[in-house]
Motif scaffolding. Structure first.
Motif, PDB file in Angstrom:
ATOM      1  N   GLY A  88      78.046  22.342  56.159  1.00  0.00           N
ATOM      2  CA  GLY A  88      78.426  22.410  54.751  1.00  0.00           C
ATOM      3  C   GLY A  88      77.236  22.736  53.857  1.00  0.00           C
ATOM      4  N   THR A  89      77.525  23.214  52.649  1.00  0.00           N
ATOM      5  CA  THR A  89      76.428  23.560  51.736  1.00  0.00           C
ATOM      6  C   THR A  89      75.719  22.284  51.286  1.00  0.00           C
ATOM      7  OG1 THR A  89      77.774  23.377  49.735  1.00  0.00           O
ATOM      8  CG2 THR A  89      77.742  25.547  50.828  1.00  0.00           C
ATOM      9  N   GLN A  90      74.437  22.459  50.959  1.00  0.00           N
ATOM     10  CA  GLN A  90      73.654  21.301  50.506  1.00  0.00           C
ATOM     11  C   GLN A  90      74.273  20.720  49.232  1.00  0.00           C
ATOM     12  OE1 GLN A  90      71.398  19.746  52.146  1.00  0.00           O
ATOM     13  NE2 GLN A  90      70.928  18.273  50.502  1.00  0.00           N
ATOM     14  N   GLU A  91      74.726  21.617  48.330  1.00  0.00           N
ATOM     15  CA  GLU A  91      75.270  21.151  47.051  1.00  0.00           C
ATOM     16  C   GLU A  91      76.521  20.285  47.267  1.00  0.00           C
ATOM     17  OE1 GLU A  91      77.066  24.090  44.531  1.00  0.00           O
ATOM     18  OE2 GLU A  91      76.961  22.789  42.764  1.00  0.00           O
ATOM     19  N   LEU A  92      77.415  20.745  48.108  1.00  0.00           N
ATOM     20  CA  LEU A  92      78.645  19.974  48.330  1.00  0.00           C
ATOM     21  C   LEU A  92      78.329  18.649  49.015  1.00  0.00           C
ATOM     22  CD1 LEU A  92      81.612  19.340  48.431  1.00  0.00           C
ATOM     23  CD2 LEU A  92      81.901  20.982  50.288  1.00  0.00           C
ATOM     24  N   ARG A  93      77.464  18.681  50.002  1.00  0.00           N
ATOM     25  CA  ARG A  93      77.186  17.430  50.714  1.00  0.00           C
ATOM     26  C   ARG A  93      76.454  16.430  49.811  1.00  0.00           C
ATOM     27  NH1 ARG A  93      74.810  18.148  56.331  1.00  0.00           N
ATOM     28  NH2 ARG A  93      73.678  19.896  55.492  1.00  0.00           N
ATOM     29  N   GLN A  94      75.578  16.956  48.922  1.00  0.00           N
ATOM     30  CA  GLN A  94      74.896  16.062  47.975  1.00  0.00           C
ATOM     31  C   GLN A  94      75.910  15.465  46.993  1.00  0.00           C
ATOM     32  OE1 GLN A  94      71.370  15.236  47.934  1.00  0.00           O
ATOM     33  NE2 GLN A  94      72.414  13.626  46.746  1.00  0.00           N
TER      34      GLN A  94
ATOM     35  N   GLU B 142      74.559  12.989  56.767  1.00  0.00           N
ATOM     36  CA  GLU B 142      75.555  12.163  57.457  1.00  0.00           C
ATOM     37  C   GLU B 142      76.987  12.603  57.088  1.00  0.00           C
ATOM     38  OE1 GLU B 142      73.467   7.910  58.117  1.00  0.00           O
ATOM     39  OE2 GLU B 142      73.921   8.358  56.014  1.00  0.00           O
ATOM     40  N   ILE B 143      77.074  13.784  56.493  1.00  0.00           N
ATOM     41  CA  ILE B 143      78.382  14.295  56.060  1.00  0.00           C
ATOM     42  C   ILE B 143      78.602  15.681  56.662  1.00  0.00           C
ATOM     43  CG2 ILE B 143      79.714  15.053  54.032  1.00  0.00           C
ATOM     44  CD1 ILE B 143      78.158  12.952  52.383  1.00  0.00           C
ATOM     45  N   ILE B 144      79.785  15.897  57.253  1.00  0.00           N
ATOM     46  CA  ILE B 144      80.166  17.234  57.736  1.00  0.00           C
ATOM     47  C   ILE B 144      81.349  17.698  56.896  1.00  0.00           C
ATOM     48  CG2 ILE B 144      80.962  18.607  59.705  1.00  0.00           C
ATOM     49  CD1 ILE B 144      79.816  16.457  61.575  1.00  0.00           C
ATOM     50  N   VAL B 145      81.245  18.896  56.354  1.00  0.00           N
ATOM     51  CA  VAL B 145      82.347  19.468  55.573  1.00  0.00           C
ATOM     52  C   VAL B 145      83.302  20.141  56.552  1.00  0.00           C
ATOM     53  CG1 VAL B 145      82.991  21.120  53.785  1.00  0.00           C
ATOM     54  CG2 VAL B 145      80.834  19.836  53.594  1.00  0.00           C
ATOM     55  N   THR B 146      84.559  19.689  56.530  1.00  0.00           N
ATOM     56  CA  THR B 146      85.525  20.137  57.545  1.00  0.00           C
ATOM     57  C   THR B 146      86.679  20.917  56.919  1.00  0.00           C
ATOM     58  OG1 THR B 146      86.650  18.021  57.311  1.00  0.00           O
ATOM     59  CG2 THR B 146      85.029  18.195  59.093  1.00  0.00           C
ATOM     60  N   GLU B 147      87.486  21.492  57.797  1.00  0.00           N
ATOM     61  CA  GLU B 147      88.648  22.286  57.384  1.00  0.00           C
ATOM     62  C   GLU B 147      89.789  21.307  57.049  1.00  0.00           C
ATOM     63  OE1 GLU B 147      88.105  25.583  57.322  1.00  0.00           O
ATOM     64  OE2 GLU B 147      90.127  26.102  56.715  1.00  0.00           O
ATOM     65  N   GLY B 148      89.705  20.687  55.890  1.00  0.00           N
ATOM     66  CA  GLY B 148      90.646  19.619  55.535  1.00  0.00           C
ATOM     67  C   GLY B 148      90.315  18.360  56.316  1.00  0.00           C
ATOM     68  N   ALA B 149      90.961  17.262  55.913  1.00  0.00           N
ATOM     69  CA  ALA B 149      90.799  16.013  56.676  1.00  0.00           C
ATOM     70  C   ALA B 149      91.341  16.207  58.088  1.00  0.00           C
ATOM     71  CB  ALA B 149      91.540  14.881  55.980  1.00  0.00           C
ATOM     72  N   THR B 150      92.270  17.116  58.244  1.00  0.00           N
ATOM     73  CA  THR B 150      92.891  17.375  59.550  1.00  0.00           C
ATOM     74  C   THR B 150      91.847  17.730  60.610  1.00  0.00           C
ATOM     75  OG1 THR B 150      94.888  18.126  58.446  1.00  0.00           O
ATOM     76  CG2 THR B 150      94.598  18.843  60.725  1.00  0.00           C
ATOM     77  N   GLU B 151      90.921  18.624  60.248  1.00  0.00           N
ATOM     78  CA  GLU B 151      89.891  18.983  61.242  1.00  0.00           C
ATOM     79  C   GLU B 151      88.925  17.825  61.480  1.00  0.00           C
ATOM     80  OE1 GLU B 151      85.894  20.417  62.433  1.00  0.00           O
ATOM     81  OE2 GLU B 151      86.332  21.078  60.407  1.00  0.00           O
ATOM     82  N   ALA B 152      88.653  17.050  60.430  1.00  0.00           N
ATOM     83  CA  ALA B 152      87.752  15.901  60.588  1.00  0.00           C
ATOM     84  C   ALA B 152      88.336  14.921  61.609  1.00  0.00           C
ATOM     85  CB  ALA B 152      87.541  15.215  59.236  1.00  0.00           C
ATOM     86  N   ILE B 153      89.645  14.711  61.538  1.00  0.00           N
ATOM     87  CA  ILE B 153      90.306  13.784  62.471  1.00  0.00           C
ATOM     88  C   ILE B 153      90.216  14.349  63.898  1.00  0.00           C
ATOM     89  CG2 ILE B 153      92.552  12.804  63.125  1.00  0.00           C
ATOM     90  CD1 ILE B 153      93.232  12.920  60.021  1.00  0.00           C
TER      91      ILE B 153
ATOM     92  N   GLN C 287      83.969  25.682  49.380  1.00  0.00           N
ATOM     93  CA  GLN C 287      82.953  24.622  49.303  1.00  0.00           C
ATOM     94  C   GLN C 287      82.355  24.566  47.897  1.00  0.00           C
ATOM     95  OE1 GLN C 287      80.280  23.775  52.502  1.00  0.00           O
ATOM     96  NE2 GLN C 287      81.260  25.250  53.849  1.00  0.00           N
ATOM     97  N   ASP C 288      82.136  25.731  47.286  1.00  0.00           N
ATOM     98  CA  ASP C 288      81.610  25.739  45.913  1.00  0.00           C
ATOM     99  C   ASP C 288      82.599  25.056  44.966  1.00  0.00           C
ATOM    100  OD1 ASP C 288      79.359  27.041  46.765  1.00  0.00           O
ATOM    101  OD2 ASP C 288      79.993  29.043  46.107  1.00  0.00           O
ATOM    102  N   ALA C 289      83.885  25.328  45.193  1.00  0.00           N
ATOM    103  CA  ALA C 289      84.908  24.706  44.337  1.00  0.00           C
ATOM    104  C   ALA C 289      84.935  23.186  44.555  1.00  0.00           C
ATOM    105  CB  ALA C 289      86.273  25.312  44.651  1.00  0.00           C
ATOM    106  N   ALA C 290      84.847  22.765  45.823  1.00  0.00           N
ATOM    107  CA  ALA C 290      84.868  21.328  46.113  1.00  0.00           C
ATOM    108  C   ALA C 290      83.621  20.637  45.556  1.00  0.00           C
ATOM    109  CB  ALA C 290      84.976  21.102  47.622  1.00  0.00           C
ATOM    110  N   ALA C 291      82.489  21.357  45.553  1.00  0.00           N
ATOM    111  CA  ALA C 291      81.258  20.784  44.978  1.00  0.00           C
ATOM    112  C   ALA C 291      81.468  20.510  43.490  1.00  0.00           C
ATOM    113  CB  ALA C 291      80.085  21.745  45.191  1.00  0.00           C
ATOM    114  N   GLU C 292      82.163  21.423  42.822  1.00  0.00           N
ATOM    115  CA  GLU C 292      82.481  21.216  41.402  1.00  0.00           C
ATOM    116  C   GLU C 292      83.429  20.017  41.242  1.00  0.00           C
ATOM    117  OE1 GLU C 292      81.511  22.536  38.550  1.00  0.00           O
ATOM    118  OE2 GLU C 292      83.094  21.683  37.260  1.00  0.00           O
ATOM    119  N   ALA C 293      84.434  19.947  42.111  1.00  0.00           N
ATOM    120  CA  ALA C 293      85.417  18.856  42.023  1.00  0.00           C
ATOM    121  C   ALA C 293      84.727  17.499  42.134  1.00  0.00           C
ATOM    122  CB  ALA C 293      86.465  19.014  43.127  1.00  0.00           C
ATOM    123  N   LEU C 294      83.840  17.360  43.121  1.00  0.00           N
ATOM    124  CA  LEU C 294      83.208  16.059  43.346  1.00  0.00           C
ATOM    125  C   LEU C 294      82.025  15.827  42.404  1.00  0.00           C
ATOM    126  CD1 LEU C 294      83.355  15.941  47.259  1.00  0.00           C
ATOM    127  CD2 LEU C 294      84.866  14.818  45.624  1.00  0.00           C
TER     128      LEU C 294
END
Ligand SMILES: Cc1ncc(COP(=O)(O)O)c(C=O)c1O
Length: 394
Positions: free
Chosen positions: A68-74, A92-103, A273-280
């Motif tokens: 995942g991008t540094q910005e999103l993980r931060q 300690e964070i992996i950006v995944t394809e939805g929670a589905t891929e994380a599971i 990921q850029d969009a999710a970084a903005e969201a969080l």
């Protein structure tokens, strides 16, 4: 030649989703009110949409770093710390394809063939499918007698009964399908049972922003070393189609788990990921207005269900109500749900589709507009009245 005979044997044991089959059946009925799927009806916040457009225009069209991008993980790290006091460094964070891929990544990384995974039921069925594909054995624990919660006694008894092959326990709070969640004290008591045993906890907290009655509690607070935390932006920011999830765990684990992620996904889409970084980052409270609206909807449905004699444990999170069909009506939940859809024009998923403990229940998702909910409750009331009149005539 029967070519399918040569596929992975575990695939045969994976059942196609009967929830989807039911939802598809209901979707084809004109004028039906649909309470089936866990899909927020809100739009993704405007500032998040804008961030995605900016990202496209800045040509962020190449591979992102695999984890995942540094910005999103931060931003994810800051979000989890600020909101819930959960402390995960970006590595300690992996950006995944939805929670589905994380599971999937977590389950495939932990299990060896024959390993057992304790899954409290009723449950979101995905865990069962992933465990099966990984060659593991799902151990389904019926929690209907304990308010749909895994208790320390149930957990300890199951571990003692199933023996050393138990490698993982799945906890999902707030829960799909019941809307039930745990207090910190309840989770601490479960942590005490698991501590220092070679058992991982897979904690699916995808609904953490939708807790109505209490602050979000988490096993990560007391059992961080053994816990793999699953979360994401799908439900909190109405971003199901953007496919961004988060897997968080101590670095010794993410270093290993990232291999599965890397060799199945490479990396998730950079623009998303850029969009999710903005969201969080700038949308930490985006879920609040949605939560207020969900809570109102929940209360309207609960009122009607109570009036009709359906028993429901008050759901304190997510956007699901799991309700027991009134005792004087048809008790086969699948028959009831299909007939309610066909003749009552209301679609609610049969409770038994979520595993042991779900018979006689229905799951209603209230991720649908208040206007639809009002129409749905009128139709449900009419259906129940008609059924009662008919049984009086017989
Ligand atoms: C409990 C639970 N976990 C995970 C998911 C999947 O989330 P995502 O869409 O981010 O893959 C869902 C979706 O409904 C869910 O209910």
């Amino acid at each position: 030649m029967e070519i399918t005979k040569y596929l992975n044997k575990q695939l045969v044991n994976v059942q196609p989703s009967n929830i989807l089959a039911f939802a598809n059946f209901a979707a084809d009925i004109p004028n039906i009110v649909n309470f089936t799927l866990g899909e927020p009806d809100f739009d993704t916040p405007k500032h998040v949409q804008q961030a995605a457009i900016r990202s496209i225009q800045a040509n962020h069209s190449h591979y992102a770093p695999s984890n995942g991008t540094q910005e999103l993980r931060q931003n994810a790290s800051d979000f989890l710390a600020a909101k819930y006091g959960q402390h995960y460094a970006p590595e300690e964070i992996i950006v995944t394809e939805g929670a589905t891929e994380a599971i999937y990544t977590a389950i495939v990384s932990v299990l060896n063939p024959g390993d057992k995974v304790i899954i409290p039921t009723p449950t979101f069925p995905l865990y069962i499918a992933d465990v099966t594909v990984a060659g593991g054995q799902p151990i389904l624990v019926d929690t209907s007698a304990t308010d749909f919660k895994l208790t320390p006694e149930l957990l300890a008894d199951t571990i003692a009964h199933e023996g050393p092959a138990v490698k993982m326990v799945v906890l999902n709070y707030p829960s799909n399908p019941t809307g039930i969640t745990y207090s910190q004290a309840e989770l601490d008591a479960l942590a005490d049972i698991l501590r220092d045993k070679p058992i991982f906890a897979l904690c699916d907290e995808i609904y953490s922003e939708l807790n109505y009655d209490q602050p979000h509690a988490s096993l990560t607070k007391t059992l961080r070393e053994q816990t793999i935390l699953i979360t994401g932006v799908s439900k909190s920011h109405a971003m199901t189609g953007w496919r961004i999830g988060l897997l968080c765990a101590p670095k010794v684990l993410t270093d290993e788990l990232s291999k599965i992620h890397q060799f199945t996904i490479t990396s998730t889409a950079t623009v998303m990921q850029d969009a999710a970084a903005e969201a969080l980052g700038n949308g930490q409270d985006d879920a609040l207005p949605m939560k207020t609206e969900y809570q109102k909807r929940r209360d309207v449905i609960l009122e009607t269900l109570n009036e009709l004699g359906f028993q429901t444990a008050k759901p304190s999170g997510a956007f699901y109500i799991y309700t027991k069909i009134a005792p004087d009506l048809e008790q086969d939940d699948e028959k009831f749900a299909y007939d309610l859809a066909k003749t009552g024009l209301v679609a609610a998923v049969p409770g038994s589709y979520f595993g042991p403990g779900g018979a006689h229940y229905l799951r209603l998702s209230y991720a649908t507009s208040m206007a639809e909910i009002t129409r749905g409750m009128t139709q449900l009331r009419q259906y129940v009245v008609d059924q009662r009149n008919e049984s009086e005539r017989i």
